[in-house]
Design a protein around this motif. Structure first.
Motif, PDB file in Angstrom:
ATOM      1  N   VAL A  72     -11.086   7.381  10.484  1.00  0.00           N
ATOM      2  CA  VAL A  72     -11.481   8.666  11.075  1.00  0.00           C
ATOM      3  C   VAL A  72     -10.815   8.859  12.438  1.00  0.00           C
ATOM      4  N   TYR A  73     -10.823   7.799  13.246  1.00  0.00           N
ATOM      5  CA  TYR A  73     -10.156   7.888  14.551  1.00  0.00           C
ATOM      6  C   TYR A  73      -8.664   8.178  14.389  1.00  0.00           C
ATOM      7  N   GLU A  74      -8.055   7.596  13.366  1.00  0.00           N
ATOM      8  CA  GLU A  74      -6.632   7.859  13.119  1.00  0.00           C
ATOM      9  C   GLU A  74      -6.404   9.338  12.806  1.00  0.00           C
ATOM     10  N   GLN A  75      -7.262   9.905  11.966  1.00  0.00           N
ATOM     11  CA  GLN A  75      -7.145  11.321  11.615  1.00  0.00           C
ATOM     12  C   GLN A  75      -7.294  12.212  12.850  1.00  0.00           C
ATOM     13  N   GLN A  76      -8.074  11.749  13.810  1.00  0.00           N
ATOM     14  CA  GLN A  76      -8.289  12.511  15.044  1.00  0.00           C
ATOM     15  C   GLN A  76      -7.199  12.274  16.079  1.00  0.00           C
ATOM     16  N   GLY A  77      -6.277  11.350  15.784  1.00  0.00           N
ATOM     17  CA  GLY A  77      -5.227  11.030  16.741  1.00  0.00           C
ATOM     18  C   GLY A  77      -5.651  10.072  17.833  1.00  0.00           C
ATOM     19  N   GLN A  78      -6.818   9.449  17.672  1.00  0.00           N
ATOM     20  CA  GLN A  78      -7.291   8.476  18.669  1.00  0.00           C
ATOM     21  C   GLN A  78      -6.895   7.070  18.198  1.00  0.00           C
ATOM     22  N   TYR A  79      -5.631   6.770  18.391  1.00  0.00           N
ATOM     23  CA  TYR A  79      -5.044   5.598  17.750  1.00  0.00           C
ATOM     24  C   TYR A  79      -5.524   4.275  18.352  1.00  0.00           C
ATOM     25  N   GLN A  80      -5.771   4.248  19.650  1.00  0.00           N
ATOM     26  CA  GLN A  80      -6.247   3.003  20.244  1.00  0.00           C
ATOM     27  C   GLN A  80      -7.634   2.643  19.726  1.00  0.00           C
ATOM     28  N   LEU A  81      -8.508   3.646  19.620  1.00  0.00           N
ATOM     29  CA  LEU A  81      -9.835   3.398  19.062  1.00  0.00           C
ATOM     30  C   LEU A  81      -9.736   2.966  17.597  1.00  0.00           C
ATOM     31  N   ALA A  82      -8.787   3.554  16.877  1.00  0.00           N
ATOM     32  CA  ALA A  82      -8.576   3.172  15.480  1.00  0.00           C
ATOM     33  C   ALA A  82      -8.143   1.718  15.386  1.00  0.00           C
ATOM     34  N   MET A  83      -7.197   1.331  16.245  1.00  0.00           N
ATOM     35  CA  MET A  83      -6.711  -0.055  16.222  1.00  0.00           C
ATOM     36  C   MET A  83      -7.831  -1.024  16.581  1.00  0.00           C
ATOM     37  N   ASP A  84      -8.649  -0.669  17.556  1.00  0.00           N
ATOM     38  CA  ASP A  84      -9.771  -1.537  17.938  1.00  0.00           C
ATOM     39  C   ASP A  84     -10.694  -1.780  16.745  1.00  0.00           C
ATOM     40  N   CYS A  85     -10.972  -0.730  15.992  1.00  0.00           N
ATOM     41  CA  CYS A  85     -11.846  -0.873  14.824  1.00  0.00           C
ATOM     42  C   CYS A  85     -11.219  -1.761  13.758  1.00  0.00           C
ATOM     43  N   HIS A  86      -9.939  -1.550  13.480  1.00  0.00           N
ATOM     44  CA  HIS A  86      -9.274  -2.349  12.446  1.00  0.00           C
ATOM     45  C   HIS A  86      -9.174  -3.821  12.860  1.00  0.00           C
ATOM     46  N   LYS A  87      -8.977  -4.068  14.134  1.00  0.00           N
ATOM     47  CA  LYS A  87      -8.922  -5.463  14.602  1.00  0.00           C
ATOM     48  C   LYS A  87     -10.270  -6.149  14.435  1.00  0.00           C
ATOM     49  N   LYS A  88     -11.344  -5.419  14.723  1.00  0.00           N
ATOM     50  CA  LYS A  88     -12.681  -5.994  14.519  1.00  0.00           C
ATOM     51  C   LYS A  88     -12.918  -6.274  13.037  1.00  0.00           C
ATOM     52  N   ALA A  89     -12.512  -5.353  12.185  1.00  0.00           N
ATOM     53  CA  ALA A  89     -12.669  -5.549  10.742  1.00  0.00           C
ATOM     54  C   ALA A  89     -11.862  -6.749  10.275  1.00  0.00           C
ATOM     55  N   LEU A  90     -10.627  -6.863  10.770  1.00  0.00           N
ATOM     56  CA  LEU A  90      -9.762  -7.966  10.356  1.00  0.00           C
ATOM     57  C   LEU A  90     -10.361  -9.306  10.753  1.00  0.00           C
ATOM     58  N   GLY A  91     -10.904  -9.385  11.960  1.00  0.00           N
ATOM     59  CA  GLY A  91     -11.517 -10.633  12.407  1.00  0.00           C
ATOM     60  C   GLY A  91     -12.677 -11.052  11.515  1.00  0.00           C
ATOM     61  N   ILE A  92     -13.510 -10.089  11.137  1.00  0.00           N
ATOM     62  CA  ILE A  92     -14.662 -10.396  10.279  1.00  0.00           C
ATOM     63  C   ILE A  92     -14.192 -10.816   8.890  1.00  0.00           C
ATOM     64  N   TYR A  93     -13.273 -10.070   8.309  1.00  0.00           N
ATOM     65  CA  TYR A  93     -12.804 -10.395   6.964  1.00  0.00           C
ATOM     66  C   TYR A  93     -12.167 -11.790   6.915  1.00  0.00           C
ATOM     67  N   MET A  94     -11.336 -12.106   7.887  1.00  0.00           N
ATOM     68  CA  MET A  94     -10.663 -13.411   7.882  1.00  0.00           C
ATOM     69  C   MET A  94     -11.674 -14.536   8.076  1.00  0.00           C
ATOM     70  N   SER A  95     -12.703 -14.276   8.879  1.00  0.00           N
ATOM     71  CA  SER A  95     -13.733 -15.290   9.113  1.00  0.00           C
ATOM     72  C   SER A  95     -14.599 -15.515   7.879  1.00  0.00           C
ATOM     73  N   GLN A  96     -14.931 -14.445   7.166  1.00  0.00           N
ATOM     74  CA  GLN A  96     -15.876 -14.537   6.059  1.00  0.00           C
ATOM     75  C   GLN A  96     -15.214 -14.719   4.701  1.00  0.00           C
ATOM     76  N   LEU A  97     -13.998 -14.209   4.536  1.00  0.00           N
ATOM     77  CA  LEU A  97     -13.363 -14.208   3.214  1.00  0.00           C
ATOM     78  C   LEU A  97     -12.107 -15.067   3.130  1.00  0.00           C
ATOM     79  N   GLY A  98     -11.578 -15.465   4.271  1.00  0.00           N
ATOM     80  CA  GLY A  98     -10.319 -16.206   4.267  1.00  0.00           C
ATOM     81  C   GLY A  98      -9.131 -15.271   4.437  1.00  0.00           C
ATOM     82  N   LYS A  99      -8.001 -15.843   4.802  1.00  0.00           N
ATOM     83  CA  LYS A  99      -6.844 -15.014   5.160  1.00  0.00           C
ATOM     84  C   LYS A  99      -6.105 -14.436   3.957  1.00  0.00           C
ATOM     85  N   ASP A 100      -6.431 -14.890   2.742  1.00  0.00           N
ATOM     86  CA  ASP A 100      -5.707 -14.421   1.557  1.00  0.00           C
ATOM     87  C   ASP A 100      -6.522 -13.456   0.698  1.00  0.00           C
ATOM     88  N   HIS A 101      -7.491 -12.792   1.269  1.00  0.00           N
ATOM     89  CA  HIS A 101      -8.337 -11.866   0.500  1.00  0.00           C
ATOM     90  C   HIS A 101      -7.726 -10.459   0.532  1.00  0.00           C
TER      91      HIS A 101
END
Length: 287
Positions: free
Chosen positions: A35-64
């Motif tokens: 949603v932030y990307e669609q609004q052009g708020q790219y830094q907020l979008a990146m912050d969200c994706h980085k948080k998601a990536l950290g959780i996924y790698m911690s809980q699911l492993g790096k190859d999910h």
């Protein structure tokens, strides 16, 4: 705005009931990032994706697969930032995971490869972009239905790169195919159909000089936008189209008056000059 409010409210509830590291929270972060990307708020979008990536790698492993999806989303934000090396690195990591988990041919792989092609096109390497896009198209035709919307996106991307390489006939062919598929997949009044119509209008106006065809496409594009209740009369896209239409009408009128004046001054020459010649002069003036 409403979507973000819902996501933020849901995120708070997820933290309360699931803790800070649950994969559902990562999914919400990715949705907020989009949603932030669609609004052009790219830094907020990146912050969200980085948080998601950290959780996924911690809980699911790096190859999910969810890790790959998030890397692909992050690559798109790097593209917006013009950080092309980081974007390409994110895409390549995502592709490695997709291919390992999903096999060599899957729509997620095609979507990620499309992003790689768009990145190379942004770097003006259209020859490489076209090579990748042809691979994407072949994969999509294998994985998806003939009139799938994703194929329309790929065809339009091919048209853009061919036009940049001054291969006008191929560009027009792919634009027309993209329009046909988008209409079939999304309906004739979808905003994405309007985007393709607008691009075809620009193609005729700026590349081929076919002013009448450009005007027809712009007017159809305007009608599509006006049929959508979400798009208001002061929408920037609609205003831009109206400006283009009015500019064409004014130029045609101006050239018609000049033509009439020329006929009065030189009846014989004016009589031999066709209306199409005047239109061609107008097209040259717009370039």
């Amino acid at each position: 705005v409403l979507a973000l409010r819902r996501y933020k409210k849901g995120l708070k509830a997820q933290f309360d009931f699931l803790g800070n590291e649950h994969v559902d929270i990562a999914a919400t972060f990715n949705s907020m990032g989009s949603v932030y990307e669609q609004q052009g708020q790219y830094q907020l979008a990146m912050d969200c994706h980085k948080k998601a990536l950290g959780i996924y790698m911690s809980q699911l492993g790096k190859d999910h697969v969810d890790v790959a999806v998030t890397l692909n989303l992050s690559g798109q934000i790097y593209h917006h930032f013009n950080e092309f090396e980081q974007g390409l690195e994110a895409y390549e990591e995502a592709l490695d995971i997709f291919r390992h988990v999903l096999g060599p041919s899957h729509r997620n792989i095609a979507a990620c490869m499309l992003n790689v092609a768009l990145l190379h096109a942004a770097l003006h390497d259209h020859q490489l972009a076209i090579k990748i896009l042809k691979e994407v198209l072949k994969m999509q035709q294998h994985c998806l239905s003939d009139n799938h919307a994703d194929i329309g996106v790929t065809l339009e991307s091919l048209a853009i790169s061919y036009e940049a390489m001054h291969k006008v006939n191929k560009a027009h062919k792919f634009l027309v195919r993209s329009l046909r598929i988008r209409r079939a997949a999304l309906g004739r009044e979808h905003p994405f159909v309007a985007i393709t119509l607008f691009r075809i209008g620009l193609f005729h106006l700026e590349t081929t000089g076919e002013v009448d065809e450009a005007l027809k496409r712009f007017e159809t594009c305007r009608d599509v936008y006006r049929s959508n209740p979400i798009i208001k009369e002061d929408d920037a896209r609609l205003l831009q189209i109206e400006e283009n239409i009015q500019a064409i009408h004014m130029r045609i009128l101006s050239n018609t008056r000049s033509f009439d004046s020329f006929e009065k001054k030189s009846p014989k020459q004016g009589h031999n000059r066709q209306r199409s010649d005047i239109i061609c002069d107008f097209a040259e003036a717009l370039k």
